[in-house]
Scaffold this active site. Structure first.
Site, PDB file in Angstrom:
ATOM      1  N   GLU A 397       0.826  -1.215   0.000  1.00  0.00           N
ATOM      2  CA  GLU A 397       0.000   0.000   0.000  1.00  0.00           C
ATOM      3  C   GLU A 397       0.859   1.263   0.000  1.00  0.00           C
ATOM      4  O   GLU A 397       0.538   2.253  -0.662  1.00  0.00           O
ATOM      5  CB  GLU A 397      -0.945  -0.014   1.205  1.00  0.00           C
ATOM      6  CG  GLU A 397      -1.942  -1.165   1.219  1.00  0.00           C
ATOM      7  CD  GLU A 397      -2.798  -1.229  -0.033  1.00  0.00           C
ATOM      8  OE1 GLU A 397      -3.066  -0.167  -0.645  1.00  0.00           O
ATOM      9  OE2 GLU A 397      -3.182  -2.347  -0.424  1.00  0.00           O
ATOM     10  N   HIS A 526     -13.094  -7.455  -5.637  1.00  0.00           N
ATOM     11  CA  HIS A 526     -12.898  -6.720  -6.881  1.00  0.00           C
ATOM     12  C   HIS A 526     -14.063  -6.890  -7.850  1.00  0.00           C
ATOM     13  O   HIS A 526     -14.201  -6.087  -8.784  1.00  0.00           O
ATOM     14  CB  HIS A 526     -11.594  -7.158  -7.536  1.00  0.00           C
ATOM     15  CG  HIS A 526     -10.411  -6.933  -6.645  1.00  0.00           C
ATOM     16  ND1 HIS A 526     -10.152  -7.717  -5.535  1.00  0.00           N
ATOM     17  CD2 HIS A 526      -9.429  -5.996  -6.677  1.00  0.00           C
ATOM     18  CE1 HIS A 526      -9.053  -7.283  -4.929  1.00  0.00           C
ATOM     19  NE2 HIS A 526      -8.595  -6.232  -5.602  1.00  0.00           N
ATOM     20  N   GLU A 995      -7.897 -66.392  34.849  1.00  0.00           N
ATOM     21  CA  GLU A 995      -7.606 -65.116  35.518  1.00  0.00           C
ATOM     22  C   GLU A 995      -6.183 -64.656  35.223  1.00  0.00           C
ATOM     23  O   GLU A 995      -5.929 -63.459  35.038  1.00  0.00           O
ATOM     24  CB  GLU A 995      -7.802 -65.261  37.034  1.00  0.00           C
ATOM     25  CG  GLU A 995      -9.199 -65.695  37.454  1.00  0.00           C
ATOM     26  CD  GLU A 995     -10.280 -64.760  36.952  1.00  0.00           C
ATOM     27  OE1 GLU A 995      -9.998 -63.562  36.754  1.00  0.00           O
ATOM     28  OE2 GLU A 995     -11.407 -65.227  36.743  1.00  0.00           O
ATOM     29  N   GLU A1022     -11.403 -61.913  27.793  1.00  0.00           N
ATOM     30  CA  GLU A1022     -11.915 -63.144  28.392  1.00  0.00           C
ATOM     31  C   GLU A1022     -11.306 -64.385  27.750  1.00  0.00           C
ATOM     32  O   GLU A1022     -11.209 -65.437  28.388  1.00  0.00           O
ATOM     33  CB  GLU A1022     -13.444 -63.190  28.239  1.00  0.00           C
ATOM     34  CG  GLU A1022     -14.182 -62.030  28.887  1.00  0.00           C
ATOM     35  CD  GLU A1022     -13.862 -61.880  30.359  1.00  0.00           C
ATOM     36  OE1 GLU A1022     -13.599 -62.906  31.033  1.00  0.00           O
ATOM     37  OE2 GLU A1022     -13.841 -60.737  30.840  1.00  0.00           O
ATOM     38  N   HIS A1124     -23.412 -60.569  37.230  1.00  0.00           N
ATOM     39  CA  HIS A1124     -23.163 -59.537  36.232  1.00  0.00           C
ATOM     40  C   HIS A1124     -24.326 -58.572  36.047  1.00  0.00           C
ATOM     41  O   HIS A1124     -24.144 -57.473  35.528  1.00  0.00           O
ATOM     42  CB  HIS A1124     -22.797 -60.196  34.895  1.00  0.00           C
ATOM     43  CG  HIS A1124     -21.565 -61.025  34.988  1.00  0.00           C
ATOM     44  ND1 HIS A1124     -21.550 -62.253  35.647  1.00  0.00           N
ATOM     45  CD2 HIS A1124     -20.291 -60.815  34.559  1.00  0.00           C
ATOM     46  CE1 HIS A1124     -20.329 -62.762  35.579  1.00  0.00           C
ATOM     47  NE2 HIS A1124     -19.544 -61.910  34.935  1.00  0.00           N
TER      48      HIS A1124
END
Length: 1313
Positions: A397, A526, A995, A1022, A1124
């Site tokens: 500019e 523009h 386990e 499991e 469960h």
């Protein structure tokens, strides 16, 4: 890129900047045109060259007055958009046009036939300019319409906003908000929303206005002798071959652009992936760091060739050093003065708008430089931000202003660039020096200058992202407009042709569908501001020609891209000659004086970028990149959850920091929670429950905090799959999503249900009480007394199920609320999501159907055996089996009744229990053997903490404990424990290996982020221990442990072994399948609380072929008698584990080199098998489970083929045996129930038996039997028959109830916070 909005050329006939500036926003209703001051009207002049000179002088003095007034009005409006300022601007515009009209017509009247013969070149240029009227050719009504269109187009663009979806109060302007989003955000959806929102908000309303503007503009310029507006714009370049020259320039630079495009496309592909980037297609237009994809330097961080080299974007340094807008302009001014050029006048600093006002004014933010035509007032209007990119714009500019200063004393018609591209190039020439590392170092923005090829490539690529990326865009904008003006692009094809050109030249595509309701060209400043654009393409070529010439003048040696002309007065003097000429001479002459050639040429640009051009070619060849976009019709899909998710964070670096913090804090908190949970489970007390609830609350708070944080990330385009997977998992905050009071209530319900289950016992009338473990479990396993089994079975359910029922409906409500708040349809949907499969339910049903024939044959065979033991009173060979007769509290495994069903009883025993007891095995010895099995495979031994801290036996100190076997990870990488009330028997030996399989899994993935410390899916965890148990159970392995006298051989021995395994594995299949079938239906509402028990028994009948031994009612809750269910542990994992453990076993046996039947395989001591297991376990949850499956089995799917292969000999034997006995497969008499008249309600004491409703000592009962034997036989038979009939009827109408998960250790409850 700053357009010189105030810069004027052949005023008033150069519409681009002044005309727009003159007219901007808000059109008021038409009012009478203001009159031009008579003193500004043209006088009388002779029709010759001398008269023309006087005409030009008079025009100049009048024009300066009019132009100052109109420019001042435009400035006032652009820096404060109000209706009043719009009105004043309108008036100034009309005066402007009247002035142009009267002077233009006068020029035509006097000089139209002679001006081209004038000897004075400058005079020819002046008169030629003045007599071009443009819009002033239009009648007043059309002129007003023309002005209105310009004003409204500018208003639409300048006030355009994009509002956040569903939040109208949050709106973004183009500058700074939308510009910042496009520049800095890497959130695909957010950038898309900004892009689409801007193009729609501005383009759509502009479309009809632009069509009308085009018609009026063409009409105006045709009256000046041009074919259309585009022809007039091209006339400024004074070249009949201008368009051909441009095409030649474009083809010069096209190869470099194609290589840059391919390289950037690859980098974007790394960031956004295949979904949004096609390596053979165009790039989505919103991803290049700029609203218009015209310059790409804002994505430099994504494409930087050598990231370890110093960062050339000095924005952060500018901010750190306290730079502000004024300082940036002072630095630019100092560059110009260092060349010997002019400083800015006082008016510049006093009147410019260098920052966006903070007082709420609406302004036109687009950067522009202004000439007020009084030879002293020059200004810049810019909403400056402190960034390196803006520093270049500032120089750009200020280059315009320097041009104004240098030609200010020329005639007003000559105060413009030699051609429009010259004006745009001047500031950019200086910016080429400013952006060099050497110059940035000089002004204190770069610590050091690195002189190496990698730093050069970094710098040149950054420059290419700005300069080379712009070229096709700079070229195509006016290609499109020229087509519009000429009619080649009709209104019906405005948008189509726009995107055709953008794809053709830029290789980009719209990121969302566009059509002819859109007007995407209008989203570029523009277009509505009617500023010709080809000047920028020309300037980007010219600036490198200028730079090359000025560097030579400055004495620069070395590569062109390293040149800095700062402080070179020689270069400044050369540049000044160009500036002072304005447009008084043909631009070709001016260019030749500076560079030695009168032609536009891209060779200087190509020289500048030669090193990076070569580097890009090499990189693209190495990567096999496609140059261009052969799949030009490809378009990206819309993001998921668009546009609601646009404000999510997509920065992977921030996500990585989040994951690191989450992992660090979670490890500490989960360890504390596990300790509190362990303490409670191994010593159930009120105080322990309070501590556990507090830790539970802390975990929930942590989960909520980090889950909420995780939800701020959009991971859909993350390229780091680990980060992506962790965040997606953390986003599910589970129960922490509940409000605090509801969370507390939910936790209390869970604790109450589990505690109720764990401390429950049943008592004889004499006060002797029995706990589930070991008392009731042992009775169910060993007793063959129908009534005793019935009393245990019923008493457990009466005590536990009924106590849990009051909690359960509220638990269901909370579970569903949690799931829905986490984005699932219900809790069942949430549980199933762990398997990451849309087809899970269908896949499971298919697996079940494959195994059902084997189960039906096993069921029929066992039913026949039970019939031999209990008789037809209690067993119907065409009906279901009473649920209490199968050796287990839940009839989930039947191995405890092996003695009743052994195919060949005389064959050697395959139960090692007796040997274990004789040899003095202890629970610790059992786990030592299990540990030894794992280490024999090359796997990890358990650490010392395991032996020191595990609870391997039920305590004898009176503590209440949760006996249900479970393995525990304490999340510190060294503390892993098992809690199990272990008995010494073969079943417990198998359980111990199960386990220890969990413990091995924990140890293998202990170094992963905590989020990944779980199985690939719940069934994997499991299955691991059970895989080893399949080897441990073999006679071969038991013999190696000295638990069997021989390995055993022969057909009968094999069938016995397989039968015993089937009683564990096959009997379990339907039970493990149905539990979550029931819960999923409870969660989705298809099973209501009034039908809990009825539907439970419907499923147990359907899948297991079992019935309750006594009538059940709505007051019963048999699902609650299974651990469960009250413990809130999903169960389908066990069904899956029982399938995949055989797949694993088959694969591991193959790796171990086993030959022969699968059921005889023992992988003990096989390091090859161990490695497969370890490799899969180390993945934890970091990959989807099919990848882990593939590591072990070589393929990714669950399959029942391995388990069917394992049991094939038994299947064939069962089929033959059942056919021989004419067994019914299934239970067609499904309504049958056993005769339980005598047994129902009986409550034995520890040493007394029930005899005809009386509780007697055994001796008394025997005497009574003999006394009544002869008298009561007939009556007894009749009574039994009648009772059987009555209870059949009674039980036919009774309700049924559910229960849950296997108590035997194949179902560990994983302790994951």
């Amino acid at each position: 890129m700053g357009a010189a909005s105030g810069q004027r050329g052949r005023w008033p006939l150069s519409p681009p900047l002044l005309m727009l500036s003159l007219l901007l926003l808000l059109l008021l209703p038409p009012s009478p045109a203001p009159a031009l001051d008579p003193g500004l009207q043209p006088g009388n002049f002779s029709a010759d060259e001398a008269g023309a000179q006087l005409f030009a002088d008079s025009y100049n003095s009048s024009a300066e007055v009019v132009m100052f007034q109109s420019t001042a009005a435009s400035w006032a409006h652009d820096t404060n958009i109000t209706e009043e300022n719009a009105r004043l601007q309108e008036e100034a515009a009309l005066i402007n046009q009247e002035f142009a009209e009267v002077w233009g017509k006068k020029a035509k009247e006097l000089y139209e036939s002679i001006w081209q013969n004038f000897t004075d070149q400058k005079l020819r240029r002046i008169i030629g300019s003045v007599q071009t009227l443009g819009p002033a050719n239009l009648p007043l009504t059309q002129r007003l319409q023309y002005n209105s269109l310009l004003s409204n187009m500018s208003r639409i663009y300048s006030t355009g906003k994009v509002c956040f979806p569903n939040k109208t109060a949050t709106c973004w302007s183009l500058d700074p908000e939308l510009t910042n989003i496009l520049a800095s955000s890497r959130n695909y959806a957010k950038v898309l929303f900004a892009w689409e929102g801007w193009h729609d908000a501005v383009g759509i309303p502009l479309r009809p206005l632009y069509q009308d503007f085009t018609a009026l503009s063409n009409e105006a310029y045709r009256q000046d002798g041009f074919s259309d507006t585009g022809a007039y714009w091209r006339s400024w370049y004074e070249s009949p071959s201008f368009e051909e020259s441009l095409e030649h320039l474009y083809h010069q630079v096209e190869p470099l652009y194609l290589n840059l495009h391919a390289f950037v496309r690859r980098a974007l592909h790394r960031r956004y992936g295949d979904k949004y980037i096609n390596l053979r297609g165009p790039i989505p237009a919103h991803l290049l760091g700029d609203m218009w994809a015209q310059s790409w330097e804002n994505i430099y961080d994504m494409v930087v060739p050598f990231p370890d080299k110093p960062n050339l974007d000095v924005t952060s340094t500018m901010v750190q050093k306290g730079w502000n807008a004024t300082h940036m302009f002072r630095v630019a001014e100092e560059f110009f003065t260092s060349l010997g050029l002019s400083p800015m006048p006082p008016e510049f600093w006093a009147e410019s708008m260098l920052e966006k006002p903070a007082d709420g004014r609406e302004v036109v933010c687009h950067a522009s430089a202004w000439d007020f035509y009084n030879r002293k007032d020059f200004r810049i209007k810019q909403c400056t931000r402190v960034t390196m990119d803006q520093l270049s714009t500032v120089h750009h500019e200020m280059g315009h202003v320097q041009y104004y200063l240098q030609y200010k004393d020329l005639h007003v018609s000559l105060r413009r660039g030699a051609n429009p591209g010259f004006h745009e190039a001047i500031g950019d020439v200086l910016a080429l020096s400013v952006s060099t590392p050497a110059h940035l170092h000089k002004i204190g923005l770069l610590d050091r200058v690195a002189n190496d090829i990698e730093s050069d490539i970094n710098y040149l690529l950054k420059m290419a992202l700005e300069k080379i990326a712009f070229l096709p865009f700079g070229y195509l904008v006016d290609q499109w407009r020229w087509g519009v003006f000429s009619g080649r692009t009709p209104p019906s094809r405005y948008n189509y042709d726009w995107w055709y050109l953008r794809t053709k030249y830029q290789g980009i595509c719209p990121p969302v569908a566009r059509n002819e309701t859109h007007f995407d060209a209008g989203a570029k400043f523009h277009i509505p501001s009617v500023t010709p654009y080809i000047r920028y393409f020309v300037s980007f070529v010219l600036q490198f020609q200028f730079h090359q010439a000025l560097c030579k003048e400055a004495g620069h040696q070395g590569p062109l891209h390293q040149c800095d002309i700062y402080q070179s007065t020689k270069a400044g003097a050369k540049l000044q000659q160009v500036l002072q000429a304005g447009c008084s001479r043909p631009w070709q002459e001016v260019l030749k004086d500076l560079v030695g050639s009168d032609a536009l040429d891209a060779s200087a640009l190509m020289e500048y970028f030669q090193p990076v051009s070569q580097w890009l070619q090499e990189q693209n060849q190495r990567n096999g990149e496609v140059l261009g976009w052969p799949e030009y019709q490809w378009r990206p899909p819309l993001p998921d959850n668009y546009p609601e998710g646009i404000d999510l964070e997509t920065d992977e670096a921030k996500a990585n920091r989040f994951v690191e913090e989450y992992d660090r804090t979670a490890k500490v908190l989960w360890n504390e929670y596990a300790e509190a949970n362990w303490h409670y489970n191994t010593n159930i007390t009120i105080e322990g429950s309070k501590i556990l609830l507090q830790k539970n609350k802390e975990v929930s708070n942590h989960t909520l905090k980090y889950g909420t944080w995780a939800k701020t990330f959009d991971v859909s385009n993350f390229q780091n799959s680990t980060i992506k997977r962790i965040i997606k998992k953390v986003q599910n905050v589970d129960r922490a999503v509940l409000p605090p009071n509801e969370l507390e209530e939910y936790n209390q319900i869970l604790l109450d249900m589990e505690t109720t289950y764990s401390v429950a016992n049943v008592c004889y009338t004499n006060g002797t009480c029995l706990s589930l473990e070991p008392d009731l479990t042992n009775i169910m396993a060993t007793s063959r007394k129908y009534e005793e089994l019935l009393w245990v079975w019923k008493s457990w359910r009466d005590k536990v199920g009924r106590a849990i029922l009051p909690f359960f409906p509220k638990y269901v409500d909370f579970s569903n609320k949690i799931a829905k708040l986490n984005g699932y349809s219900d809790a069942g949907d949430s549980w199933r999501s762990s398997y990451e499969s849309d087809d899970l339910e269908q896949d499971l049903e298919k697996l079940y159907q494959e195994l059902q024939p084997l189960y039906l044959n096993l069921h029929a065979y066992v039913r026949r055996s039970l019939h031999r033991h209990y008789g037809s009173e209690y067993i119907n060979l065409d009906g279901p089996i009473p649920a209490h007769l199968l050796g287990n509290m839940w009839a989930q495994t039947w191995s405890n009744i092996y003695d009743l069903v052994a195919p060949f009883p005389s064959a050697p025993s395959i139960d090692a229990t007796e040997a274990m007891i004789k040899q003095g095995w202890t629970p610790r010895r059992i786990f030592k053997e299990a540990d030894n099995f794992f280490t024999s495979l090359g796997l990890l031994p358990v650490p010392p903490e395991f032996w020191n801290k595990s609870m391997l036996e039920k305590p004898t100190d009176g503590r209440e404990v949760v006996c249900h076997a479970s393995a525990w990870d304490f999340y510190n990488g060294k503390d892993f424990r098992i809690k199990q009330c272990t008995s010494v028997n073969m079943e417990e030996l198998v359980i111990a290996h199960h386990e220890m399989g969990h413990i091995q899994y924990f140890m293998q993935y202990k170094d992963l982020p905590v989020t990944f410390r779980e199985g690939a899916n719940p069934g994997f965890h499991e299955a691991i221990g059970d895989v080893l148990a399949l080897s441990v159970s073999t006679p071969k392995h038991l013999h190696s442990l000295n638990l069997l006298s021989s390995e055993g051989s022969g057909y009968e021995h094999d069938i016995n072994f397989l039968m015993k395994m089937a009683l564990d594995k096959i009997a379990f299949i339907p039970f493990s399948y149905l539990i979550d079938q029931w819960r999923w239906r409870v969660f989705d509402g298809s099973i209501t609380k009034e039908n809990y028990n009825q539907e439970w028994w419907s499923l147990r009948l359907k899948y297991q072929g079992l019935c309750p031994p006594v009538p059940r009612s709505q007051g019963d809750f048999d699902p609650g008698s299974k651990f469960h269910v009250p413990a809130n542990v999903p169960y389908i994992r066990y069904f899956i584990s029982f399938i995949i453990q055989f797949q694993f076993h088959e694969a591991l046996c193959r790796a171990a080199g086993h030959t022969g039947p699968l059921y005889k395989c023992d992988i003990y001591q096989s390091k090859e098998a161990g490695k497969l297991l370890a490799d899969a376990m180390k993945l934890g949850y970091s990959k989807q489970w099919p990848e882990a499956m593939k590591i072990i089995t070589g393929q990714p799917n669950m399959s029942a083929s391995a388990i069917m292969n394992y049991f094939k000999p038994l299947t064939e034997w069962l089929v033959t045996e059942n056919r021989r006995h004419g067994e019914t497969l299934g239970w067609p008499e499904y309504t049958w129930t056993p005769n339980t008249a005598r047994a129902e309600g009986s409550l034995p004491e520890s040493s007394r038996v029930n005899f005809l409703g009386m509780y007697l000592e055994p001796q008394q009962a025997r005497v009574g039997q003999w006394v009544l034997l002869f008298l009561g036989v007939a009556l007894l038979v009749a009574t039994v028959g009648l009772a059987h009939r009555l209870y059949n009827i009674h039980n036919h109408h009774s309700l049924r109830r559910p229960h849950r998960g296997p108590q035997f250790g194949s179902e560990v409850e994983l302790r994951h916070s």
